[in-house]
Write a protein that holds these residues in place. Structure first.
Motif, PDB file in Angstrom:
ATOM      1  N   UNK A  72     -46.554   6.289  -7.322  1.00  0.00           N
ATOM      2  CA  UNK A  72     -45.508   7.245  -6.989  1.00  0.00           C
ATOM      3  C   UNK A  72     -44.406   6.663  -6.126  1.00  0.00           C
ATOM      4  N   UNK A  73     -44.608   5.477  -5.552  1.00  0.00           N
ATOM      5  CA  UNK A  73     -43.586   4.841  -4.722  1.00  0.00           C
ATOM      6  C   UNK A  73     -42.433   4.375  -5.608  1.00  0.00           C
ATOM      7  N   UNK A  74     -41.203   4.584  -5.145  1.00  0.00           N
ATOM      8  CA  UNK A  74     -40.030   4.153  -5.899  1.00  0.00           C
ATOM      9  C   UNK A  74     -39.507   2.855  -5.286  1.00  0.00           C
ATOM     10  N   UNK A  75     -39.439   1.802  -6.090  1.00  0.00           N
ATOM     11  CA  UNK A  75     -38.910   0.518  -5.639  1.00  0.00           C
ATOM     12  C   UNK A  75     -37.394   0.556  -5.775  1.00  0.00           C
ATOM     13  N   UNK A  76     -36.709   0.398  -4.674  1.00  0.00           N
ATOM     14  CA  UNK A  76     -35.245   0.413  -4.666  1.00  0.00           C
ATOM     15  C   UNK A  76     -34.683  -0.908  -5.182  1.00  0.00           C
ATOM     16  N   UNK A  77     -33.512  -0.834  -5.787  1.00  0.00           N
ATOM     17  CA  UNK A  77     -32.692  -1.992  -6.152  1.00  0.00           C
ATOM     18  C   UNK A  77     -33.360  -2.971  -7.125  1.00  0.00           C
ATOM     19  N   UNK A  78     -34.146  -2.475  -8.062  1.00  0.00           N
ATOM     20  CA  UNK A  78     -34.722  -3.372  -9.062  1.00  0.00           C
ATOM     21  C   UNK A  78     -33.672  -3.892 -10.037  1.00  0.00           C
ATOM     22  N   UNK A  79     -32.498  -3.278 -10.040  1.00  0.00           N
ATOM     23  CA  UNK A  79     -31.424  -3.753 -10.910  1.00  0.00           C
ATOM     24  C   UNK A  79     -30.606  -4.869 -10.256  1.00  0.00           C
ATOM     25  N   UNK A  80     -30.820  -5.146  -8.976  1.00  0.00           N
ATOM     26  CA  UNK A  80     -30.130  -6.234  -8.287  1.00  0.00           C
ATOM     27  C   UNK A  80     -30.970  -7.506  -8.434  1.00  0.00           C
ATOM     28  N   UNK A  81     -30.683  -8.265  -9.495  1.00  0.00           N
ATOM     29  CA  UNK A  81     -31.519  -9.400  -9.848  1.00  0.00           C
ATOM     30  C   UNK A  81     -31.552 -10.474  -8.770  1.00  0.00           C
ATOM     31  N   UNK A  82     -30.437 -10.708  -8.090  1.00  0.00           N
ATOM     32  CA  UNK A  82     -30.427 -11.756  -7.065  1.00  0.00           C
ATOM     33  C   UNK A  82     -31.308 -11.392  -5.876  1.00  0.00           C
ATOM     34  N   UNK A  83     -31.455 -10.099  -5.566  1.00  0.00           N
ATOM     35  CA  UNK A  83     -32.348  -9.728  -4.464  1.00  0.00           C
ATOM     36  C   UNK A  83     -33.803  -9.924  -4.863  1.00  0.00           C
ATOM     37  N   UNK A  84     -34.129  -9.765  -6.148  1.00  0.00           N
ATOM     38  CA  UNK A  84     -35.494 -10.028  -6.609  1.00  0.00           C
ATOM     39  C   UNK A  84     -35.805 -11.523  -6.587  1.00  0.00           C
ATOM     40  N   UNK A  85     -34.787 -12.358  -6.779  1.00  0.00           N
ATOM     41  CA  UNK A  85     -34.982 -13.812  -6.801  1.00  0.00           C
ATOM     42  C   UNK A  85     -35.022 -14.422  -5.403  1.00  0.00           C
ATOM     43  N   UNK A  86     -34.640 -13.660  -4.388  1.00  0.00           N
ATOM     44  CA  UNK A  86     -34.594 -14.181  -3.021  1.00  0.00           C
ATOM     45  C   UNK A  86     -36.004 -14.490  -2.515  1.00  0.00           C
ATOM     46  N   UNK A  87     -36.108 -15.494  -1.661  1.00  0.00           N
ATOM     47  CA  UNK A  87     -37.384 -15.815  -1.045  1.00  0.00           C
ATOM     48  C   UNK A  87     -37.723 -14.751  -0.004  1.00  0.00           C
ATOM     49  N   UNK A  88     -38.952 -14.732   0.445  1.00  0.00           N
ATOM     50  CA  UNK A  88     -39.359 -13.757   1.471  1.00  0.00           C
ATOM     51  C   UNK A  88     -38.549 -13.948   2.749  1.00  0.00           C
ATOM     52  N   UNK A  89     -38.284 -15.203   3.094  1.00  0.00           N
ATOM     53  CA  UNK A  89     -37.508 -15.483   4.312  1.00  0.00           C
ATOM     54  C   UNK A  89     -36.074 -14.971   4.165  1.00  0.00           C
ATOM     55  N   UNK A  90     -35.467 -15.185   2.984  1.00  0.00           N
ATOM     56  CA  UNK A  90     -34.105 -14.697   2.762  1.00  0.00           C
ATOM     57  C   UNK A  90     -34.058 -13.179   2.834  1.00  0.00           C
ATOM     58  N   UNK A  91     -35.063 -12.510   2.282  1.00  0.00           N
ATOM     59  CA  UNK A  91     -35.097 -11.047   2.354  1.00  0.00           C
ATOM     60  C   UNK A  91     -35.284 -10.577   3.786  1.00  0.00           C
TER      61      UNK A  91
END
Length: 162
Positions: A82-101
């Motif tokens: 039921x949780x909604x994951x925000x910004x799944x359409x922002x591909x560069x944010x998905x590619x970011x490392x954990x540190x960058x996020x």
């Protein structure tokens, strides 16, 4: 390594990742799920996605390869249904490392230039152990870049018009 084309969508309980990889051996495909990350590799392709929430690998999770289209559909269950994951359409944010996020979330970017001084080994074994502990925390994740030149929608080309 080549970053494959991919797309991500979700419903209330699952996340669906479609990865387009042409001409790969199915025996070379590797998938790893670790908390909020999906790591995919199939020579010469590599993809690491960091989701805004945690995903789990359970009995409903699977991966299917369509040899005709060269697409792999990966289905992952959300840790919290039921949780909604925000910004799944922002591909560069998905590619970011954990540190960058983490840097984006806290607005605390590292300095671009670091001054390195001389090494003084007079501190003894305790200082050397502390330095070794700091070295263990090194982030080995390499940044991934999305090739925006390939993202053309509706531009079919034929023959010599390429």
């Amino acid at each position: 390594m080549i970053l494959p084309k991919f797309s991500v969508r979700q419903d209330k309980d699952r996340v669906y990742v479609t990865i387009h990889v042409a001409h790969v051996r199915t025996t070379s495909i590797e998938l790893d799920i670790d908390g909020d990350q999906l790591k995919f590799s199939a020579s010469p392709y590599y993809l690491r996605l960091t989701f805004p929430g945690k995903v789990v690998e359970d009995e409903d999770s699977n991966a299917k390869f369509d040899a005709g289209t060269g697409d792999i559909l990966v289905t992952l269950s959300k840790q919290t249904p039921g949780e909604h994951f925000e910004n799944l359409d922002l591909l560069t944010s998905l590619l970011a490392t954990r540190r960058e996020q983490a840097n984006v979330a806290t607005n605390a970017a590292r300095p671009l230039i670091e001054e390195i001084g001389t090494v003084d080994n007079s501190g003894g074994i305790d200082e050397l152990l502390e330095r070794a502990r700091i070295d263990e925390d090194f982030d080995w994740e390499m940044p991934q870049q999305l090739d925006l030149g390939e993202l053309q929608v509706g531009s079919a080309k034929y023959g010599f018009n390429q």
